[in-house]
Motif scaffolding. Structure first.
Motif, short mmCIF file in Angstrom:
data_model
loop_
_atom_site.label_atom_id
_atom_site.label_comp_id
_atom_site.label_asym_id
_atom_site.label_seq_id
_atom_site.Cartn_x
_atom_site.Cartn_y
_atom_site.Cartn_z
N LYS A 32 24.53 24.63 35.65
CA LYS A 32 25.53 25.61 35.27
C LYS A 32 25.45 26.82 36.20
N GLN A 33 26.60 27.26 36.68
CA GLN A 33 26.63 28.39 37.58
C GLN A 33 26.23 29.68 36.86
N ASP A 34 25.27 30.42 37.42
CA ASP A 34 24.89 31.70 36.83
C ASP A 34 26.06 32.67 36.90
N LYS A 35 26.16 33.51 35.90
CA LYS A 35 27.22 34.50 35.87
C LYS A 35 27.05 35.49 37.02
N ILE A 36 28.11 35.76 37.75
CA ILE A 36 28.07 36.73 38.82
C ILE A 36 28.31 38.11 38.24
N LEU A 37 27.34 38.99 38.40
CA LEU A 37 27.47 40.35 37.89
C LEU A 37 28.48 41.13 38.73
N THR A 38 29.21 41.99 38.08
CA THR A 38 30.16 42.87 38.76
C THR A 38 29.81 44.32 38.43
N ILE A 39 29.51 45.07 39.48
CA ILE A 39 29.10 46.47 39.31
C ILE A 39 30.17 47.37 39.91
N GLY A 40 30.54 48.40 39.17
CA GLY A 40 31.47 49.40 39.69
C GLY A 40 30.73 50.50 40.41
N LEU A 41 31.31 50.99 41.50
CA LEU A 41 30.73 52.11 42.25
C LEU A 41 31.79 53.21 42.31
N ASP B 146 41.27 58.38 43.09
CA ASP B 146 42.20 57.25 43.01
C ASP B 146 42.97 57.34 41.69
N LEU B 147 44.26 57.14 41.75
CA LEU B 147 45.08 57.23 40.54
C LEU B 147 44.84 56.06 39.59
N ASP B 148 44.55 54.88 40.16
CA ASP B 148 44.38 53.69 39.32
C ASP B 148 42.93 53.23 39.35
N GLN B 149 42.22 53.44 38.24
CA GLN B 149 40.84 53.01 38.13
C GLN B 149 40.70 51.83 37.16
N SER B 150 41.84 51.19 36.89
CA SER B 150 41.82 50.08 35.93
C SER B 150 41.06 48.87 36.46
N ILE B 151 40.84 48.83 37.77
CA ILE B 151 40.11 47.69 38.34
C ILE B 151 38.65 47.68 37.88
N LEU B 152 38.19 48.76 37.28
CA LEU B 152 36.81 48.80 36.77
C LEU B 152 36.69 48.17 35.38
N GLN B 153 37.81 47.77 34.81
CA GLN B 153 37.75 47.15 33.48
C GLN B 153 36.95 45.85 33.56
N GLY B 154 36.05 45.67 32.60
CA GLY B 154 35.27 44.42 32.54
C GLY B 154 34.03 44.41 33.40
N ILE B 155 33.69 45.52 34.06
CA ILE B 155 32.47 45.53 34.88
C ILE B 155 31.24 45.48 33.98
N ASP B 156 30.13 45.01 34.55
CA ASP B 156 28.89 44.91 33.78
C ASP B 156 28.13 46.23 33.75
N GLY B 157 28.34 47.07 34.73
CA GLY B 157 27.66 48.36 34.79
C GLY B 157 28.30 49.23 35.85
N THR C 292 30.39 56.26 27.57
CA THR C 292 31.04 55.68 26.41
C THR C 292 31.89 54.47 26.80
N ARG C 293 32.47 54.54 27.99
CA ARG C 293 33.41 53.51 28.42
C ARG C 293 32.72 52.27 28.98
N TYR C 294 31.58 52.45 29.66
CA TYR C 294 30.93 51.33 30.35
C TYR C 294 29.56 51.03 29.75
N PRO C 295 29.13 49.76 29.81
CA PRO C 295 27.88 49.34 29.13
C PRO C 295 26.64 50.09 29.60
#
Length: 326
Positions: free
Chosen positions: A53-62, A102-113, A130-133
């Motif tokens: 099974k493929q390990d989950k790829i973590l996605t981190i916002g910067l 940046d006006l649109d920061q919606s691309i950070l939705q669903g990040i792991d950290g 509050t918004r991110y894990p």
């Protein structure tokens, strides 16, 4: 079924490169940008290695506090970012980069950290946590340990700089500093200014009226130095809170026909690449910028693995790098 060929085509690399990367081949050396392309291609195609099974790829916002233009003018945060990207890239973590303006920061939705790089107001820090894990703030200090923060030991760094100048016989020592305005309009408290004033008073140094505060830029360093020339006297040495400030001051000093360090000694802060190419080469405080980025990335991954979460404050040491300007 998705194959390696599909992933390779999307990432624009060879099948063998994809295979070696996914199998952690220690002899493979590819740019961090290519690693990120591969990770994005794997995630987009949903590819899974056969037999497991493929390990989950973590996605981190910067999240960058600086704008792109500011970052280009002052390489401090570029170096911190390099440390983050290098550490996460080697561990096959996907990075989503966003600048605060940046006006649109919606691309950070669903990040792991999230790694928040720069100066943020109390309101912003509360909102982000509050918004991110999991959130780690880099280059930030708070009065109480409420958030995960990593900063540099500015107080000890300033003590090193002043002690070095005192050993060289300097008693009239000035400070060229900068200020940073937060989102709520307040000014971030730079510990270097406080440390300088405390140490200067304690040692009985002559520092008034040689303390000026403007921006962290070459232009500000040049302007502040010109202001000092308009006074009745000059300090014999200056501590600058960034290398760009010191480089700007150096230009103003040399335009007046004065010598460095014979007439005025200079110490910078950060140890950016340009510091060793000035004339004379700049004595400066080495700030472990890339290391701070790597520590931030490491601590974020550690926090994601932990079951018990307590906020922490991590302070990294700085070291005086003596060159020819003192």
């Amino acid at each position: 079924m998705t194959t390696l060929k599909d992933v390779a085509k999307l990432a624009n690399v060879s099948v063998s490169t994809i295979s070696r990367f996914l199998n952690n081949d220690p002899t493979l050396s590819i740019p961090e940008e290519t690693q990120q392309h591969i990770l994005e291609a794997v995630q987009t195609t949903g590819y899974q290695k056969k037999g497991k099974k493929q390990d989950k790829i973590l996605t981190i916002g910067l999240l960058h506090w600086y704008s792109i233009e500011q970052e280009l003018n002052d390489p401090y945060y570029i170096n911190v970012r390099k440390g983050i990207e290098s550490y996460l890239g080697k561990r096959k973590v996907k990075i989503i980069r966003v600048f605060k303006d940046d006006l649109d920061q919606s691309i950070l939705q669903g990040i792991d950290g999230l790694i928040a790089l720069g100066k943020f107001s109390s309101r912003e820090m509360k909102e982000l946590t509050t918004r991110y894990p999991v959130v780690i703030f880099l280059d930030m200090e708070t009065e109480t340990i409420e958030y995960n923060t990593i900063a540099l030991d500015f107080s000890n760094a300033i003590t090193q700089a002043l002690s070095h100048l005192q050993e060289l016989g300097h008693h009239k020592i000035g400070l060229l500093a900068g200020y940073e305005v937060l989102e709520d309009g307040s000014v971030y408290r730079d510990q270097r200014i406080k440390a300088f004033l405390n140490k200067a008073k304690q040692e009985g140094l002559e520092y008034n009226p040689y303390v000026l505060i403007d921006r962290y830029s070459k232009e500000s360093g040049y302007s502040m130095m010109k202001t000092l020339f308009k006074g009745n006297s000059l300090p014999s040495a200056l501590v600058c809170c960034s290398d760009p400030i010191a480089i700007g001051a150096m230009k103003a000093i040399q335009e007046e026909g004065l010598r460095i360090p014979e007439d005025i000694a200079l110490i910078g802060f950060d140890d950016i690449q340009d510091a060793s190419f000035t004339n004379p080469p700049l004595t400066t405080i080495h700030a472990p910028m890339e290391e701070m980025g790597a520590y931030g990335a490491m601590m974020l991954l550690n926090e994601l693995d932990k079951k018990i979460h307590l906020p922490f404050r991590l302070v990294l040491p700085c070291k005086l790098k003596i060159r020819k300007s003192t």
